[in-house]
Design a protein around this motif. Structure first.
Motif, PDB file in Angstrom:
ATOM      1  N   GLU A 139       0.830  -1.208   0.000  1.00 19.24           N
ATOM      2  CA  GLU A 139       0.000   0.000   0.000  1.00 19.24           C
ATOM      3  C   GLU A 139       0.866   1.260   0.000  1.00 19.24           C
ATOM      4  OE1 GLU A 139      -2.648  -0.235   3.303  1.00 19.24           O
ATOM      5  OE2 GLU A 139      -3.978  -1.718   2.322  1.00 19.24           O
ATOM      6  N   SER A 142       2.204   1.709  -3.487  1.00 22.66           N
ATOM      7  CA  SER A 142       1.123   2.154  -4.364  1.00 22.66           C
ATOM      8  C   SER A 142       0.840   3.639  -4.173  1.00 22.66           C
ATOM      9  CB  SER A 142      -0.151   1.345  -4.100  1.00 22.66           C
ATOM     10  OG  SER A 142       0.036  -0.008  -4.384  1.00 22.66           O
ATOM     11  N   ASN A 143       0.830   4.081  -2.911  1.00 22.37           N
ATOM     12  CA  ASN A 143       0.579   5.497  -2.620  1.00 22.37           C
ATOM     13  C   ASN A 143       1.675   6.382  -3.198  1.00 22.37           C
ATOM     14  OD1 ASN A 143      -1.781   4.912  -1.241  1.00 22.37           O
ATOM     15  ND2 ASN A 143      -0.757   4.740   0.740  1.00 22.37           N
ATOM     16  N   TRP A 146       1.260   6.575  -6.977  1.00 16.64           N
ATOM     17  CA  TRP A 146       0.121   7.412  -7.357  1.00 16.64           C
ATOM     18  C   TRP A 146       0.437   8.902  -7.208  1.00 16.64           C
ATOM     19  CZ3 TRP A 146      -3.742   7.938 -10.248  1.00 16.64           C
ATOM     20  CH2 TRP A 146      -4.731   8.891 -10.018  1.00 16.64           C
ATOM     21  N   LEU A 169      -0.503  -0.742 -10.592  1.00 18.22           N
ATOM     22  CA  LEU A 169      -1.105   0.161  -9.607  1.00 18.22           C
ATOM     23  C   LEU A 169      -2.603  -0.124  -9.460  1.00 18.22           C
ATOM     24  CD1 LEU A 169      -0.759   2.687  -7.785  1.00 18.22           C
ATOM     25  CD2 LEU A 169      -1.326   4.068  -9.790  1.00 18.22           C
ATOM     26  N   SER A 173      -4.438  -1.543  -5.943  1.00 21.39           N
ATOM     27  CA  SER A 173      -5.006  -0.375  -5.260  1.00 21.39           C
ATOM     28  C   SER A 173      -6.380  -0.676  -4.669  1.00 21.39           C
ATOM     29  CB  SER A 173      -5.115   0.797  -6.242  1.00 21.39           C
ATOM     30  OG  SER A 173      -3.846   1.291  -6.585  1.00 21.39           O
ATOM     31  N   ARG A 177      -9.024   4.293  -5.016  1.00 20.15           N
ATOM     32  CA  ARG A 177      -7.898   4.653  -5.895  1.00 20.15           C
ATOM     33  C   ARG A 177      -8.200   4.297  -7.349  1.00 20.15           C
ATOM     34  NH1 ARG A 177      -2.932   4.806  -4.285  1.00 20.15           N
ATOM     35  NH2 ARG A 177      -3.792   6.336  -2.866  1.00 20.15           N
TER      36      ARG A 177
END
Length: 649
Positions: A139, A142-143, A146, A169, A173, A177
């Motif tokens: 996570e 992924s953040n 992004w 992604l 997500s 998201r």
């Protein structure tokens, strides 16, 4: 080892010069390669160096010293050439390093270049599957991706390596998201659908996205579906969207777009109307819709998209409103690709409709193109409906048998144990029997029969009788050869039961074929030999026991009349079979075991009911039964034994 000659050295020098010549354009091509292909640059450089060294690496034989002395001067020249080539190779390798450096600098100078490189490094960590990455770490990555990608996502999605970053992604997500990604790409979905790399991201968004996001994508692509169906990349996106992700309502919306622009953009006004209802209201509208449909279909067929289910759905709309002339032209367009339609419900419906409406000449052409696909056609859930429609509508039963008989014979033992493959064979044996054809299937097939009335002359019953006459010997001989294998399967035993308990089939057999028929009966008896205590004895298989009881009773159970309807033509079943089965398989030594076994007790009941009515046969069985009944175990769970005691009193 072979001696080196002057000629071989000249060839080596030629190969060396050719290598140098071919290296020049390769340099120019590598300048434009993406950073993801940097490893390929190293491989290319290594391959060029090794190819040049191999070209000059001639080996001198130890067997001919005189020839070695004569060629000494030539060898010295080769050594000089090697030295020069090694220098060139070193320069070439250093130029590769410079090229990679220059390529990296150029990429960094592009819009968002540094961010893209950073995103890629994070992606390399995010996509790792082994060992499994902890959820918090995934996570966090992924953040980070992004935050870096959200401002330049439109630039990323159309590049082959960066598009894979966004795909990963989306995969890892949260729902929120994913919705953010979908909204960020608004206005770009047509570009994604037609992009060689972007189409994979679009499919990922459809797969992992919510109902709302799918509807958003469908709405944006609406109005462009006909154009996308003609596009090499776009056609696959439309197909996936239609088959895998669209609801039934969305599918109807997509199909109506093929009717024409009016029905694409004014959706609400035609929402609940079928194509027949629209065409009935106006001849002009019918002509416009038919023209739009056939134009899209023809273009897609010419591009090799005949196997697409959404195209089959468009074809089904077309054949609903097509005139007799249009049907003829449509058959001409599709006759060579008809086999590509039969694997979908829509395509099978189109194929059945064309076969039903075709004339004798057209049916002959369609059969010619289907016969090479008999295996897949008959085993397929939808394809076997096409084959049954052929059996129902084609008057030339000789052509049908010649075209499909050899293929059926070759795979017969597979067909009779296949849920769908056996259905056409059961039609030949029994017609549209309600035990094997549901009301829905019968209704569909009857619709095709009605369509064929204008072009078919023979009655349905006459055609089936002719087919049975031709296929009966094939069925009997094939079962005779593979009975042991077929009897181990539930569906196989059921088919053999329908084959043997069939007066119509027995009438079609010659003396030779009747011998094969009797050999099947003998094989079934032999199967039941052995100790019934053993777990693998066939008496413990319910389907084997049902087959055995049917042969002993010599008829079929009529559920309406609640009684056995005896056979009138088949010989060797009923009383003769029951008497022979007792004498050869059971006898007095193990009769009690058969009665006390819950799986076999009802078989003895069937033998008793059959032989007790006979005047001449079964006397030994009745005598033996009386002597063993007093020793039957008092087991209430053995319903067969309890019933036998009541009947024998």
């Amino acid at each position: 080892m072979a001696p080196v000659t002057k000629k071989s050295k000249e060839n080596a020098n030629k190969r060396s010069s050719n290598s140098k010549a071919s290296a020049k354009p390769a340099k120019k091509a590598r300048i434009s390669v993406d950073s993801s292909d940097e490893d390929e640059l190293d491989n290319t450089a290594t391959e060029e160096v090794s190819s040049k060294e191999d070209a000059l690496d001639d080996v001198i034989s130890d067997d001919d010293e005189e020839e070695q002395k004569e060629d000494l001067e030539d060898e010295d020249k080769d050594d000089d050439d090697k030295t020069e080539n090694n220098k060139a190779t070193g320069e070439n390798a250093s130029s590769h390093v410079e090229q990679r450096k220059l390529l990296k600098e150029r990429k960094m100078q592009r819009k968002g270049g540094s961010e893209v490189q950073h995103i890629k490094s994070l992606w390399e960590r995010l996509r790792v599957k082994t060992p499994p990455m902890p959820r918090p770490v995934r996570e966090k990555l992924s953040n980070e991706i992004w935050e870096l990608a959200k401002d330049c996502i439109s630039d990323l999605v159309l590049k082959h390596d960066a598009s894979r970053v966004v795909q990963t992604l989306v995969k890892y997500s949260s729902k929120e998201r994913r919705d953010q990604v979908v909204n960020a790409l608004k206005g770009k979905y047509y570009l994604l659908a037609t992009s060689a790399y972007g189409k994979y991201l679009l499919v990922k968004l459809l797969h992992y996205g919510s109902k709302q996001s799918r509807q958003l994508i469908i709405d944006e692509l609406h109005g462009t579906l006909r154009k996308l169906m003609r596009h090499r990349e776009g056609a696959y996106v439309v197909e996936d969207l239609f088959v895998l992700y669209a609801t039934n309502e969305q599918r109807q919306q997509m199909i109506k777009e093929f009717w024409g622009s009016e029905y694409a953009f004014f959706r609400e006004s035609h929402k609940d109307l079928t194509i027949e209802e629209v065409c009935e209201s106006s001849t002009e509208k019918r002509n416009i819709i038919a023209r739009n449909l056939i134009t899209t279909i023809t273009a897609s067929v010419e591009k090799g998209s005949t196997g697409f289910q959404i195209l089959h759905a468009a074809m089904r709309e077309y054949v609903k409103i097509a005139s007799e002339k249009e049907i003829t032209e449509f058959i001409e367009l599709l006759q060579e690709q008809l086999a590509e339609l039969v694997h979908t419900p829509e395509g099978a419906d189109v194929a059945c409709t064309l076969i039903a409406k075709a004339n004798a000449k057209e049916r002959k052409a369609l059969i010619k193109n289907l016969k090479n696909h008999a295996d897949k056609l008959i085993k397929n859930e939808h394809g076997n409906m096409v084959f049954i429609t052929l059996l129902l509508t084609v008057d030339d039963t000789v052509l049908v048998f010649k075209s499909f008989g050899p293929s059926i014979k070759e795979i017969f033992s597979e067909l009779v144990i296949d849920k769908f493959g056996r259905r056409p064979l059961l039609y030949i044996l029994l017609g549209l029997d309600g035990r094997f054809f549901s009301p829905i299937l019968k209704k569909e097939l009857e619709r095709y029969i009605k369509m064929s009335e204008a072009t078919s002359k023979k009655p349905i019953d006459t055609k089936r009788a002719e087919l049975l006459n031709k296929f009966a010997p094939l069925f009997v001989s094939s079962v005779s050869k593979s009975s042991a294998e077929i009897l181990t399967e539930n569906l196989g035993s059921q088919f053999i039961s329908e084959l043997l308990l069939n007066d119509d089939l027995y009438e079609q057999l010659s003396e030779k074929e009747i011998k094969n028929f009797n050999s099947i009966i003998e094989n079934i008896m032999i199967t039941f030999k052995g100790d019934i205590i053993e777990e693998d004895h066939p008496i413990h298989r319910p389907f084997s026991t049902r087959l055995l009881r049917g042969l002993i009773q010599g008829g079929k159970w009529n559920n309406k009349e609640k009684q056995i309807i005896p056979l009138s033509n088949v010989e060797g079943l009923g009383t003769p079979f029951a008497a022979k089965f007792y004498d050869d398989i059971i006898d007095s030594s193990n009769l009690l075991d058969w009665i006390n076994n819950r799986d076999s007790a009802f078989t003895i009941v069937a033998i008793y009911e059959t032989l007790s009515k006979s005047k001449n046969e079964g006397k030994q069985f009745l005598t033996d039964l009386k002597s063993v009944l007093k020793n039957v175990e008092a087991d209430e769970s053995n319903k067969g034994a309890q019933l036998l005691i009541k009947l024998a009193k």
